[in-house]
Design a protein around this motif. Structure first.
Motif, PDB file in Angstrom:
ATOM      1  N   GLU A  84      37.039  32.022  40.165  1.00 26.14           N
ATOM      2  CA  GLU A  84      36.340  32.759  39.107  1.00 26.14           C
ATOM      3  C   GLU A  84      37.218  33.761  38.370  1.00 26.14           C
ATOM      4  OE1 GLU A  84      33.396  32.190  37.912  1.00 26.14           O
ATOM      5  OE2 GLU A  84      32.855  30.672  39.382  1.00 26.14           O
ATOM      6  N   SER A  85      38.407  34.046  38.911  1.00 28.16           N
ATOM      7  CA  SER A  85      39.297  34.973  38.220  1.00 28.16           C
ATOM      8  C   SER A  85      39.553  34.444  36.810  1.00 28.16           C
ATOM      9  CB  SER A  85      40.623  35.062  38.979  1.00 28.16           C
ATOM     10  OG  SER A  85      41.593  35.662  38.159  1.00 28.16           O
ATOM     11  N   CYS A  86      39.420  35.320  35.814  1.00 28.53           N
ATOM     12  CA  CYS A  86      39.651  34.836  34.447  1.00 28.53           C
ATOM     13  C   CYS A  86      41.136  34.679  34.185  1.00 28.53           C
ATOM     14  CB  CYS A  86      38.989  35.758  33.429  1.00 28.53           C
ATOM     15  SG  CYS A  86      39.887  37.289  33.119  1.00 28.53           S
ATOM     16  N   GLY A  87      41.962  35.243  35.052  1.00 27.66           N
ATOM     17  CA  GLY A  87      43.394  34.967  34.999  1.00 27.66           C
ATOM     18  C   GLY A  87      44.209  35.895  34.122  1.00 27.66           C
ATOM     19  N   VAL A  88      43.583  36.859  33.438  1.00 32.57           N
ATOM     20  CA  VAL A  88      44.401  37.665  32.522  1.00 32.57           C
ATOM     21  C   VAL A  88      45.285  38.674  33.244  1.00 32.57           C
ATOM     22  CG1 VAL A  88      42.889  37.443  30.502  1.00 32.57           C
ATOM     23  CG2 VAL A  88      42.669  39.424  31.967  1.00 32.57           C
ATOM     24  N   CYS A  89      44.906  39.095  34.457  1.00 34.00           N
ATOM     25  CA  CYS A  89      45.851  39.998  35.117  1.00 34.00           C
ATOM     26  C   CYS A  89      46.355  39.406  36.431  1.00 34.00           C
ATOM     27  CB  CYS A  89      45.310  41.416  35.261  1.00 34.00           C
ATOM     28  SG  CYS A  89      43.688  41.588  35.938  1.00 34.00           S
ATOM     29  N   THR A  90      47.628  39.642  36.652  1.00 28.42           N
ATOM     30  CA  THR A  90      48.341  38.999  37.746  1.00 28.42           C
ATOM     31  C   THR A  90      47.817  39.350  39.141  1.00 28.42           C
ATOM     32  OG1 THR A  90      50.243  39.066  36.332  1.00 28.42           O
ATOM     33  CG2 THR A  90      50.658  38.561  38.637  1.00 28.42           C
ATOM     34  N   PRO A  91      47.547  40.620  39.425  1.00 30.05           N
ATOM     35  CA  PRO A  91      47.140  40.934  40.806  1.00 30.05           C
ATOM     36  C   PRO A  91      45.925  40.129  41.248  1.00 30.05           C
ATOM     37  CG  PRO A  91      47.507  42.943  39.558  1.00 30.05           C
ATOM     38  CD  PRO A  91      47.576  41.821  38.578  1.00 30.05           C
ATOM     39  N   CYS A  92      44.973  39.959  40.336  1.00 25.31           N
ATOM     40  CA  CYS A  92      43.767  39.215  40.693  1.00 25.31           C
ATOM     41  C   CYS A  92      44.069  37.723  40.785  1.00 25.31           C
ATOM     42  CB  CYS A  92      42.686  39.520  39.651  1.00 25.31           C
ATOM     43  SG  CYS A  92      41.229  38.506  39.740  1.00 25.31           S
ATOM     44  N   ARG A  93      44.796  37.225  39.777  1.00 24.39           N
ATOM     45  CA  ARG A  93      45.057  35.778  39.728  1.00 24.39           C
ATOM     46  C   ARG A  93      45.936  35.340  40.904  1.00 24.39           C
ATOM     47  NH1 ARG A  93      47.662  35.648  35.056  1.00 24.39           N
ATOM     48  NH2 ARG A  93      49.737  35.530  35.968  1.00 24.39           N
ATOM     49  N   SER A 126      45.230  47.515  41.156  1.00 19.22           N
ATOM     50  CA  SER A 126      45.814  47.168  39.866  1.00 19.22           C
ATOM     51  C   SER A 126      45.074  46.084  39.094  1.00 19.22           C
ATOM     52  CB  SER A 126      47.275  46.775  40.063  1.00 19.22           C
ATOM     53  OG  SER A 126      47.383  45.869  41.126  1.00 19.22           O
ATOM     54  N   SER A 127      43.949  45.597  39.602  1.00 14.89           N
ATOM     55  CA  SER A 127      43.185  44.621  38.822  1.00 14.89           C
ATOM     56  C   SER A 127      42.420  45.340  37.714  1.00 14.89           C
ATOM     57  CB  SER A 127      42.182  43.883  39.713  1.00 14.89           C
ATOM     58  OG  SER A 127      42.857  43.047  40.600  1.00 14.89           O
ATOM     59  N   ARG A 128      42.187  44.605  36.656  1.00 17.46           N
ATOM     60  CA  ARG A 128      41.571  45.233  35.492  1.00 17.46           C
ATOM     61  C   ARG A 128      40.075  45.467  35.651  1.00 17.46           C
ATOM     62  NH1 ARG A 128      41.990  42.288  29.724  1.00 17.46           N
ATOM     63  NH2 ARG A 128      44.233  42.551  30.088  1.00 17.46           N
ATOM     64  N   CYS A 129      39.382  44.517  36.260  1.00 21.55           N
ATOM     65  CA  CYS A 129      37.918  44.652  36.289  1.00 21.55           C
ATOM     66  C   CYS A 129      37.371  44.584  37.714  1.00 21.55           C
ATOM     67  CB  CYS A 129      37.260  43.572  35.422  1.00 21.55           C
ATOM     68  SG  CYS A 129      37.062  42.004  36.251  1.00 21.55           S
ATOM     69  N   GLY A 130      36.080  44.751  37.812  1.00 23.07           N
ATOM     70  CA  GLY A 130      35.402  44.804  39.108  1.00 23.07           C
ATOM     71  C   GLY A 130      35.609  43.563  39.953  1.00 23.07           C
ATOM     72  N   LEU A 131      35.724  42.390  39.296  1.00 22.98           N
ATOM     73  CA  LEU A 131      35.895  41.167  40.093  1.00 22.98           C
ATOM     74  C   LEU A 131      37.154  41.272  40.940  1.00 22.98           C
ATOM     75  CD1 LEU A 131      35.492  37.472  39.035  1.00 22.98           C
ATOM     76  CD2 LEU A 131      37.544  38.195  40.216  1.00 22.98           C
ATOM     77  N   GLY A 132      38.270  41.600  40.298  1.00 19.02           N
ATOM     78  CA  GLY A 132      39.531  41.709  41.027  1.00 19.02           C
ATOM     79  C   GLY A 132      39.486  42.846  42.031  1.00 19.02           C
ATOM     80  N   LYS A 133      38.998  43.978  41.584  1.00 19.95           N
ATOM     81  CA  LYS A 133      38.997  45.163  42.458  1.00 19.95           C
ATOM     82  C   LYS A 133      38.198  44.919  43.739  1.00 19.95           C
ATOM     83  CE  LYS A 133      39.413  48.558  38.734  1.00 19.95           C
ATOM     84  NZ  LYS A 133      40.840  48.788  38.856  1.00 19.95           N
TER      85      LYS A 133
HETATM   86 FE1  SF4 Z   1      40.155  38.704  34.955  1.00 20.16          FE
HETATM   87 FE2  SF4 Z   1      39.039  40.867  36.074  1.00 20.16          FE
HETATM   88 FE3  SF4 Z   1      40.487  39.196  37.577  1.00 20.16          FE
HETATM   89 FE4  SF4 Z   1      41.724  40.697  35.795  1.00 20.16          FE
HETATM   90  S1  SF4 Z   1      40.582  41.444  37.580  1.00 20.16           S
HETATM   91  S2  SF4 Z   1      42.057  38.473  36.134  1.00 20.16           S
HETATM   92  S3  SF4 Z   1      40.207  40.801  34.156  1.00 20.16           S
HETATM   93  S4  SF4 Z   1      38.584  38.690  36.531  1.00 20.16           S
END
Ligand code: SF4
Length: 575
Positions: A473-482, A518-525
């Motif tokens: 489900e990661s949208c992939g825009v930021c590396t730490p999450c992806r 360092s993730s941008r949004c709640g999903l990564g965090k």
């Molecule tokens: Fe996308 Fe949020 Fe994951 Fe960044 S932390 S890749 S914005 S889903």
């Protein structure tokens, strides 16, 4: 027509042709004046849009952990055998099979959507019958499952808030005697917390939106209930949709917004005809439209927008992007939506349940609400319970209820509960020494899902399912999450192979920290939460899984490659 119609246009083509062709993209591009490249990137973002033809029947089988534990693999094999297709390719003319994350039916697993109609409690035998009926030319709409309500009426009547009898328009009557500010004051005084998982006080949002002067304002209902294990909002759509509409009308009256949009996840598309019928009734009865309740100038329009399959769109900022016809990626700088929200206008984004509570508070009075629950979290909360319980379903509980009560004989009747995941994969996990803890702001809050696992369940299987969900489900825009969730998946696989050392466990925590910070949004965090907590709370389990640190664990080692990949990705990105 403008860009905000993009998702609807794409759905038109997806439904009609089973995919979105280059010709379709070019037509939509001209119609909406959006470049074809941009449309391509939007199509590729959402799970339910396809760039290549699909069969007449698209089958989305839920792969959540509850489904996995209730027979997912057998059902998957049966679908493949009966249709002659394999999962996650485009199938043949008749069938296409896809795995998908939670479809809001965790209390009736394994479950699937066929052409967006629900099929529940699946077994290989049932699959055979379903596929046979389709092959015989029957319409899936005619034999889809009647989903069970599974609503359990727990609080005594004088402490019930949501599941009290509903009377159309009743919660709107106080509008006749109260100014917009008085309505907001009641919501603020009630201390109503947002029920979507962030628990932000609803009254502050409404007040902030009201205070921001603008020619246009919006009320958006976030009905993108994608957190695995959560299905309470679906129940509200099925049994109390009028209450939701009234909550939105009240929010419109209070803030000065004249337009409301319900962003409904496509997984609940089968509910739409009844919901739109009720919407018409609201218009007929002058509860929507112009001069509502005969009040001069009190206008409010309400419509649905259907999502297209993306967990991250459950985040308010991503949801707004999606409504504006873009990829549902959370923007880099997220301004407060109550100032610069949908189309840069002041916007309230509230969850379905929050809006229903708002309507009840105005109907019963804030004092009624304040007399229930705890001082910091008054009222009740809807919790969806699934997993190893005799009575899965939706429970309205008073804030302050303990897990022990919720899992006990009076309520869900859990069998040897051992590992309980609170608020879905992004939430907290608790062990059986913590069951006396209370669900409330003073102790532990629950967004709405409780997944219960007994002693015989493999914790690593659960955690792997969660992390793979985030990886998907990661949208992939930021590396730490992806990349980080990829690394964590590899770590879990390593533990499962019996090759894990204490160092690996320490690294899991370190990577988890990086991802969280360092993730941008709640999903990564939130993605590493369950894994990190489990290593702390189920130490004995992990101790058994650790291999001796004598080098033997490196036989099948692929972690170095994973870490190397992560490092180079990090170098490309400014964290
Ligand atoms: Fe996308 Fe949020 Fe994951 Fe960044 S932390 S890749 S914005 S889903």
């Amino acid at each position: 027509m403008n860009r905000t119609h993009l998702l609807n246009k794409l759905w038109e083509y997806q439904h009609k042709f089973g995919y979105i062709s280059n010709e379709a993209i070019s037509e939509i591009s001209k119609l909406l004046n959006v470049s074809a490249i941009e449309i391509e990137s939007v199509v590729s973002f959402y799970h339910f849009f396809h760039k290549t033809p699909t069969g007449k029947h698209t089958i989305y089988l839920n792969n959540s952990i509850i489904s996995e534990l209730k027979g997912f693999e057998e059902v998957k094999t049966a679908f493949e055998k009966e249709t002659g297709c394999t999962f996650n390719d485009n199938g043949n003319e008749e069938f296409s099979l896809f795995e998908t994350s939670c479809i809001g039916l965790n209390d009736q697993e394994p479950a699937a959507l066929i052409n967006f109609y629900p099929f529940t409690d699946l077994t290989p035998k049932k699959v055979k019958l379903i596929v046979q009926k389709i092959k015989n030319g029957e319409n899936v709409k005619d034999f889809a499952s009647k989903t069970k309500s599974n609503i359990h009426y727990t609080p005594p009547f004088h402490k019930t808030v949501i599941f009290k009898p509903y009377e159309m328009g009743k919660s709107l009557q106080p509008i006749l005697k109260n100014s917009p500010q008085q309505i907001i004051d009641k919501i603020t005084k009630s201390k109503l917390l947002g029920c979507g998982g962030a628990f932000f006080p609803a009254g502050y949002k409404w007040q902030s939106c009201k205070n921001n002067e603008a020619d246009t304002k919006y009320i958006i209902c976030n009905a993108d209930e994608g957190e695995p294990g959560t299905f309470k909002d679906k129940a509200l759509f099925q049994y109390l949709p009028g209450l939701l509409y009234e909550g939105m009308i009240l929010a419109g009256y209070a803030t000065g917004a004249k337009e409301g949009i319900i962003y409904l996840r496509a997984e609940y598309l089968y509910l739409l005809p009844a919901l739109e019928k009720l919407l018409e009734e609201f218009y007929t009865k002058n509860l929507l439209g112009k001069n509502i309740l005969g009040i001069d100038g009190f206008d409010f329009e309400l419509r649905y927008q259907i999502g297209a399959g993306s967990y991250v769109c459950g985040a308010a900022s991503a949801l707004i992007e999606s409504l504006e016809g873009r990829r549902g990626e959370p923007p880099v700088r997220s301004h407060s939506a109550t100032k610069y929200g949908y189309l840069q206008k002041p916007t309230v984004v509230n969850n379905v349940e929050t809006l229903c509570y708002a309507a009840r508070i105005i109907e019963f009075g804030e004092d009624y609400f304040l007399n229930i629950g705890t001082p910091e979290s008054p009222g009740t909360k809807l919790i969806s319970i699934s997993g190893d319980v005799a009575k899965p379903g939706i429970y309205e509980i008073e804030y302050g209820t303990t897990f022990k009560e919720l899992l006990g004989i009076e309520m869900s009747q859990a069998t040897s509960p051992y590992f309980v995941q609170v608020s879905g994969p992004s939430g907290d996990c608790i062990n059986n020494t913590e069951f006396n803890r209370k669900i409330c702001k003073e102790d532990i809050l629950c967004g709405g899902a409780l997944m219960v696992f007994n002693r015989n369940r493999d914790i690593l299987q659960i955690l792997r399912n969660f992390i793979e969900f985030f990886k998907e489900e990661s949208c992939g825009v930021c590396t730490p999450c992806r990349a980080g969730n990829f690394i964590l998946t590899e770590k879990i696989k390593k533990i499962q192979r019996g090759l894990c050392t204490q160092e690996d466990l320490d690294e899991i925590k370190q990577w988890g920290k990086i991802i969280k910070l360092s993730s941008r949004c709640g999903l990564g965090k939130a993605s590493p939460n369950a894994l990190i907590m489990a290593t702390e709370k189920f130490k004995e389990y992990f101790n058994v899984k650790i291999a001796p640190n004598d080098g033997s664990q490196n036989v099948e080692f692929d972690m170095e490659d994973a870490i190397h990949e992560f490092d180079s990705l990090i170098k490309d990105t400014q964290l």
